[in-house]
Design a protein around this motif. Sequence first.
Motif, short mmCIF file in Angstrom:
data_model
loop_
_atom_site.label_atom_id
_atom_site.label_comp_id
_atom_site.label_asym_id
_atom_site.label_seq_id
_atom_site.Cartn_x
_atom_site.Cartn_y
_atom_site.Cartn_z
N PRO A 141 1.13 -1.51 0.42
CA PRO A 141 -0.08 0.17 0.14
C PRO A 141 0.59 1.22 -0.14
O PRO A 141 0.52 2.24 -0.48
CB PRO A 141 -0.82 -0.22 1.11
CG PRO A 141 -1.30 -1.57 1.31
CD PRO A 141 0.14 -2.19 1.08
N ASN A 142 2.16 1.22 0.62
CA ASN A 142 2.68 2.58 0.91
C ASN A 142 4.06 1.97 -0.30
O ASN A 142 4.94 3.47 -0.06
CB ASN A 142 2.81 2.99 2.42
CG ASN A 142 1.94 2.92 2.84
OD1 ASN A 142 1.29 3.82 2.72
ND2 ASN A 142 1.83 2.35 4.16
N GLY A 143 4.39 1.49 -0.60
CA GLY A 143 5.33 1.56 -2.16
C GLY A 143 6.16 1.06 -1.43
O GLY A 143 6.77 0.65 -0.40
N ALA A 144 7.11 0.27 -2.75
CA ALA A 144 8.61 -0.54 -1.56
C ALA A 144 9.78 0.50 -2.98
O ALA A 144 9.23 0.84 -3.47
CB ALA A 144 8.70 -1.95 -2.68
N THR A 145 11.57 0.48 -2.07
CA THR A 145 11.95 1.15 -2.67
C THR A 145 12.77 0.69 -2.17
O THR A 145 13.59 -0.19 -1.33
CB THR A 145 12.26 2.64 -2.41
OG1 THR A 145 11.66 2.65 -0.35
CG2 THR A 145 10.76 3.16 -3.07
N ASN A 146 14.34 1.18 -2.58
CA ASN A 146 15.41 0.39 -2.53
C ASN A 146 15.30 -0.98 -1.90
O ASN A 146 15.98 -1.31 -0.54
CB ASN A 146 15.56 1.22 -0.20
CG ASN A 146 17.84 1.34 -0.19
OD1 ASN A 146 18.64 0.60 -1.18
ND2 ASN A 146 17.59 0.45 1.00
N GLN A 166 12.51 -1.36 1.71
CA GLN A 166 12.24 -0.15 2.35
C GLN A 166 10.83 -0.16 2.32
O GLN A 166 10.06 0.29 0.75
CB GLN A 166 13.28 1.05 2.37
CG GLN A 166 12.89 1.64 2.81
CD GLN A 166 14.27 1.75 4.03
OE1 GLN A 166 14.80 1.43 4.23
NE2 GLN A 166 13.87 1.81 5.24
N THR A 167 9.72 0.17 3.16
CA THR A 167 7.73 0.74 2.97
C THR A 167 7.92 1.74 3.85
O THR A 167 9.25 1.40 5.17
CB THR A 167 7.75 -0.13 2.77
OG1 THR A 167 6.03 -0.12 2.24
CG2 THR A 167 7.48 -0.93 4.12
N ARG A 168 6.86 1.91 4.06
CA ARG A 168 6.14 2.81 4.96
C ARG A 168 5.29 2.69 5.90
O ARG A 168 4.81 2.40 5.21
CB ARG A 168 6.49 4.66 4.39
CG ARG A 168 7.73 5.24 4.29
CD ARG A 168 7.28 6.72 3.53
NE ARG A 168 6.84 7.46 3.92
CZ ARG A 168 5.99 7.66 4.18
NH1 ARG A 168 5.27 8.13 3.64
NH2 ARG A 168 5.86 8.90 5.41
N GLU A 213 -0.15 -0.54 10.96
CA GLU A 213 0.00 -0.75 9.49
C GLU A 213 0.59 -2.52 10.00
O GLU A 213 1.73 -2.73 10.48
CB GLU A 213 0.37 -0.11 8.70
CG GLU A 213 -0.47 0.58 8.05
CD GLU A 213 -0.24 1.88 7.52
OE1 GLU A 213 -1.00 1.90 5.81
OE2 GLU A 213 1.05 2.46 7.26
N SER A 214 0.36 -3.12 8.69
CA SER A 214 1.83 -4.32 8.35
C SER A 214 1.90 -4.76 7.14
O SER A 214 0.84 -4.24 6.13
CB SER A 214 0.84 -6.16 8.90
OG SER A 214 1.43 -7.16 8.16
N ILE A 215 3.20 -4.57 6.77
CA ILE A 215 3.25 -4.96 4.96
C ILE A 215 2.86 -6.30 4.85
O ILE A 215 2.84 -5.94 3.37
CB ILE A 215 4.71 -5.09 5.47
CG1 ILE A 215 5.46 -5.48 3.85
CG2 ILE A 215 5.21 -7.24 5.57
CD1 ILE A 215 7.46 -5.06 4.53
N ASN A 216 1.75 -6.82 5.11
CA ASN A 216 1.26 -7.75 4.65
C ASN A 216 -1.17 -7.59 4.58
O ASN A 216 -1.35 -7.75 3.81
CB ASN A 216 0.54 -9.31 5.46
CG ASN A 216 1.79 -9.91 5.50
OD1 ASN A 216 2.13 -10.55 4.57
ND2 ASN A 216 3.11 -9.90 6.39
N GLN A 242 9.51 4.70 8.43
CA GLN A 242 10.41 4.00 7.71
C GLN A 242 10.79 2.58 8.09
O GLN A 242 11.04 2.22 9.22
CB GLN A 242 11.94 4.31 7.27
CG GLN A 242 11.76 6.38 6.25
CD GLN A 242 11.58 5.41 5.18
OE1 GLN A 242 11.41 4.40 4.23
NE2 GLN A 242 10.86 6.48 4.24
N HIS A 243 9.83 1.48 7.60
CA HIS A 243 10.23 -0.07 8.05
C HIS A 243 10.77 -1.24 6.64
O HIS A 243 10.84 -0.41 5.91
CB HIS A 243 9.14 -0.59 8.53
CG HIS A 243 9.10 -0.05 10.16
ND1 HIS A 243 9.74 -1.18 10.67
CD2 HIS A 243 8.21 0.77 10.57
CE1 HIS A 243 9.36 0.11 12.23
NE2 HIS A 243 8.06 0.72 11.89
N ILE A 244 11.92 -2.45 6.99
CA ILE A 244 12.58 -3.16 6.17
C ILE A 244 11.63 -3.69 5.76
O ILE A 244 11.21 -5.11 7.07
CB ILE A 244 13.61 -2.83 6.93
CG1 ILE A 244 14.40 -1.92 6.78
CG2 ILE A 244 14.69 -4.14 6.02
CD1 ILE A 244 16.13 -1.94 7.48
#
Length: 664
Positions: free
Chosen positions: A110-115, A128-130, A135-138, A173-175
Amino acid sequence: MKEKKSIAAEHLYKLNSVVDPQVDSSGKGCLYVVTSICKKNDTYISNIYYKSLEEESEEMQWTFGKDRNHSPRWSPDGKKIVFVSNRTGKKQLFILNREGGEARQLTNIPNGATNPVWSPDGSKIAFQTRLCKEESINCKEANIDHTYKTVPLEVTNMKYKSDQSGLWDGKYQHIGMIDISTGELMEITTGENDYLLESWSPDGKYIAISADTHKDKDLSFCSDVFLYEVETSIWKKITSGSGDFGKVTWSANGKKIGLIGHEREYENATYSKLWVYDVELEWLQCLTPDWDANVGDDAIGDFQQGVVTPGMLWGEDNESFVFLGSDHGNTIVYFGHETGAIYPSLIDNQHVYGLSTGGSLKWAVVAISTPKLPGDLFLLNLETGEVKQLTDVNKQFVKEHEFANVEAIQFQSNDGWELHGWLMKPIGFKAGETYPLTLEIHGGPHAMYANTYFHEFQALAANGFAVLYINPRGSFGYGQHFVDAVRGDYGNKDYEDIMDAVDYILANFDFIDETRLGVTGGSYGGFMTNWIIGHTNRFKAAVTQRSISNWISFYGVSDIGYYFSDWQLKADLTDMETLWKHSPLAYVEKIETPLLILHGENDLRCPIEQAEQLFIALKKQKKTTKFIRFPESNHELSRSGKPSLRIERLNYINNWFKEYLMKN
């Protein structure tokens, strides 16, 4: 021979920026990113290209369209790449096979992915995501409520806004990590803290992560490096907790870790150094304690898009490495050894803004710019220093347009300090004629003018102006003592350095008309522009950009205001006398120079109220001034702002100087 054209502000639409070279592990090929501007949509377009390093061949374009495709990273076996693209709306990760075919979307977060960072076995990718704390990454995109709501912003921390991202939206910022074959997602970090993904160890055991984990984030400005053990989820901190460290790289055998950082001895004026951590001995050592040059690329410019500065790039012997350093207006490729030996592998009057080796220290691909070269990639023989051009992304433009000549200058300040800068001659220069001069002052103040392409300077030269730019004390590139000398002394010796440069030019270059001098600069350069015209009437016109005029109101209003003043002026609101003494607004009644004020509406680094105060104070005294407010623009307007507004800005500057300096 066909006469070459002069460079204009609008030529930004025709120029391409090439950045982020990535050599594969075999050393046979290199990926890179080319960014152009879509004039119709007023947006940037980035695509990924490939160039063989073994044979003479044309570059191959690997991504297409009018989106931003960037950050390409090779899989360990060199058969695939992962890259970041906003083609679906938000930045997500995509996988592309080296042999061709369609890119496959890997993430839909939902918040995108980078790096993206590959695992050594090529089965997983960390990214990396936010995330908000709940919230959960899933979380699935379909389950997110996109209903727009106007809600109050609850502020409890001082670091609640950023010029880059605006007001804090509650996300950290989370991984995360994704299994490429199954799509399974895993959270590596959680909680109310920001984490930056650095690199993965060659044996796959650790992921290096940097973060500030101090409880009082408002008064902490550190970044520590941690090793996260993938199997056990155990964390180990390898830095002291008092410095700023990052750019983590691993030796090929995984026994050593390279870091770039410092212990904040001079706050944000501290030179970065090389460090090595021995994984087995658990011992961190500074390799360059007495090396009086800054590690990294400190050159300031207004053209390149998406520059990536590498850390220490290790060689096959697990003892040697190469890195970038800044010195006397150049960025240099240095060779280093864990014993502390350092010597230049590539040194010239140029700006090296990209470096990749693929793991071997025989060859490297470097991105290079000069005042007459917007930027291209070159193959560097690290043993001989020989370079061979790989790309020519602005071939036709360079062929058809005339670039101004630049001459380096070296002189002494009135108190005996060695100073360095450049004088750019106007296009069409003729001996025996005189020309107006525009003085340019960089921001920071801890930055460095360099032997690099500057579109603003070329546009001024094309309009008949000579351009003077120097690195006064406070600039990087001339030693730790030099860069620290400005702190607590704004408007004193730094001001004298700049005026000494003007005196030197007038004494040694008879084609400069001393009655037609202009001055401009942005950020700290805007502060200094305001300061100069409040202390001398030598300049016939001035343009101040994203400037500071009042250090008292700057305090707590800027995103850095509550600590920057302490670090740089060595004063806070308990010492308003000092803050006001260093404020250009305090000397506004002395300003007689016609002043154009340029500022972005969304600038949170130097908030627009700084410009508003100055404008109103000048208008109340019936002084000649004009105020231009740029919508949808933050502090980065001149570098990465909306293309049409970048061009408007350049035209405002040129037209103001033409109005006041072209009349004899």
